[in-house]
Design a protein around this motif. Structure first.
Motif, PDB file in Angstrom:
ATOM      1  N   MET A   1     -12.057   1.914   3.093  1.00 36.19           N
ATOM      2  CA  MET A   1     -10.979   1.546   2.179  1.00 36.19           C
ATOM      3  C   MET A   1     -10.582   2.710   1.269  1.00 36.19           C
ATOM      4  O   MET A   1      -9.450   2.846   0.867  1.00 36.19           O
ATOM      5  CB  MET A   1     -11.396   0.351   1.313  1.00 36.19           C
ATOM      6  N   LYS A   5      -6.803   4.276   0.242  1.00 40.54           N
ATOM      7  CA  LYS A   5      -6.293   4.506  -1.108  1.00 40.54           C
ATOM      8  C   LYS A   5      -5.816   5.942  -1.275  1.00 40.54           C
ATOM      9  O   LYS A   5      -4.795   6.199  -1.896  1.00 40.54           O
ATOM     10  CB  LYS A   5      -7.387   4.191  -2.131  1.00 40.54           C
ATOM     11  N   LEU A 228      -1.763  -2.291  -2.233  1.00 37.12           N
ATOM     12  CA  LEU A 228      -2.932  -2.006  -1.396  1.00 37.12           C
ATOM     13  C   LEU A 228      -4.194  -2.597  -2.022  1.00 37.12           C
ATOM     14  O   LEU A 228      -5.009  -3.239  -1.351  1.00 37.12           O
ATOM     15  CB  LEU A 228      -3.075  -0.498  -1.209  1.00 37.12           C
ATOM     16  N   GLU A 232      -6.473  -5.578  -0.373  1.00 38.75           N
ATOM     17  CA  GLU A 232      -7.891  -5.366  -0.082  1.00 38.75           C
ATOM     18  C   GLU A 232      -8.735  -6.486  -0.674  1.00 38.75           C
ATOM     19  O   GLU A 232      -9.695  -6.955  -0.052  1.00 38.75           O
ATOM     20  CB  GLU A 232      -8.346  -4.012  -0.629  1.00 38.75           C
ATOM     21  N   ALA A 258      -3.649  -1.570   3.838  1.00 38.42           N
ATOM     22  CA  ALA A 258      -4.967  -2.153   3.562  1.00 38.42           C
ATOM     23  C   ALA A 258      -5.579  -2.822   4.783  1.00 38.42           C
ATOM     24  O   ALA A 258      -6.805  -2.979   4.855  1.00 38.42           O
ATOM     25  CB  ALA A 258      -4.858  -3.163   2.422  1.00 38.42           C
TER      26      ALA A 258
END
Length: 361
Positions: A1, A5, A228, A232, A258
């Motif tokens: 993840m 980002k 995003l 998530e 995401a």
């Protein structure tokens, strides 16, 4: 993840660079790259200021870039661009600065209509013509109530946010599966386009599809990074999300980022197990449609908005028409998998998409 980002942050940084080229940091910049000049200098040119809402907002950055391009067609206008960076206090300070510097005309893209309306009124009271754009500032933004006429003493160049949202809402009624679970990404509270697009989704989709459940709904403020982060968090609940309903392409892009590597949402061959809807028809949105990850969007052409804004600006500053006569709106054609190549070619031709099919940043 974390990698996702970082990708989203790089995209936002690229948009900041684009806007900064026209004063996006809040410092003044002009269409020829020189700094803004105090009243009285360069008297051979009329001085126009475009106050954008935020550089991290893909559409605001696109509109600023198009305003800069259009300004090059006018030898009698010196355009200065500044950005409020999504901060009402900062944008309001920039509007006060426009009063101090006595521009010949100011074009305002509000972050929050009601927050900026009193400062737009200051410009009007000073005798500086104001065009509000993307979104229109209405009389109700200043006074409250239900008067949705254009704010007195101003003009507007805009698009119809209800028509924009209806484009995809009409599709969604037919193609979102029965008893679907969906998430909704909203623009800034108090922003006319954000509020009206959300209202249109209620009228044209949710009221017609009572079987659909909204799992989560939150403000991402036009921002892909915020979207995003929200997405998530939402996918961690374990309930499959059947559709992303976003009030703009930028937030949809963040939500898609995401889950693009999540096998529950995107199969190995790239086939998605979700639908996603946006608004704006940005280059990024078109590439996502081509990829099969964004279902549809409605074009809000920054190029058309910039063209109209500058055409009217020249007429106003040269005394050919009064600012209150300006009330013009661009169309909202649908973009989907069937016609997206036409729009991608437009973006290739104007340099926003490279020949290799990637965004130029």
């Amino acid at each position: 993840m974390k990698a996702k980002k970082i990708c989203a942050l790089l995209l936002s940084a690229a948009m900041v660079v684009t806007l900064a080229a026209c004063g996006g940091s809040g410092k003044e910049g002009t269409s020829d790259g020189s700094s803004g000049s105090p009243a009285g200098e360069n008297s051979d040119k009329k001085r126009v200021c475009f106050v954008a809402r935020a550089s991290a907002d893909t559409f605001a950055a696109w509109l600023t870039s198009e305003m800069k391009k259009e300004a090059e067609n006018y030898d009698d206008i010196k355009l200065t661009c500044v950005s409020g960076e999504g901060d009402d206090n900062k944008e309001n300070g920039l509007l006060e600065d426009c009063v101090t510097k006595k521009y010949d005309l100011v074009i305002v893209q509000s972050n929050n209509n009601s927050a900026q309306a009193p400062y737009v009124q200051q410009l009007v009271d000073t005798g500086i013509p104001v065009i509000t754009t993307n979104p229109t500032t209405h009389q109700s933004d200043l006074e409250g109530g239900d008067d949705n006429s254009v704010m007195k003493g101003t003009g507007t160049v805009d698009a119809d946010p209800v028509a924009q949202a209806k484009v995809s809402a009409d599709r969604a009624v037919k193609e979102v599966p029965e008893n679907a679970k969906v998430v909704v990404l909203k623009g800034p509270s108090g922003n006319y386009h954000a509020d009206k697009r959300r209202e249109a989704w209620t009228e044209y989709f949710f009221d017609k599809r009572p079987d659909v459940e909204i799992l989560y709904e939150d403000y991402a403020n036009w921002n892909s990074d915020e979207a995003l982060t929200l997405m998530e968090s939402w996918v961690q609940s374990g309930t499959h999300i059947d559709a992303i309903i976003s009030m703009n392409d930028n937030m949809a892009a963040g939500a898609i980022e995401a889950i693009r590597d999540d096998k529950e949402y995107v199969e190995d061959d790239g086939t998605p197990s979700f639908l996603a809807y946006g608004v704006d028809g940005t280059a990024q949105g078109c590439l996502l449609i081509q990829e099969g990850l964004l279902t549809s969007t409605a074009l809000q052409s920054a190029a058309d908005l910039a063209k109209k804004n500058m055409e009217y600006a020249e007429k106003i500053v040269n005394g050919e028409m009064d600012v209150t006569e300006v009330s013009d709106f661009v169309d909202a054609p649908e973009i989907n998998k069937d016609n997206v190549q036409k729009y991608i070619q437009i973006y290739i031709d104007n340099g926003e998409i490279a020949d290799d099919g990637l965004l130029n940043e």
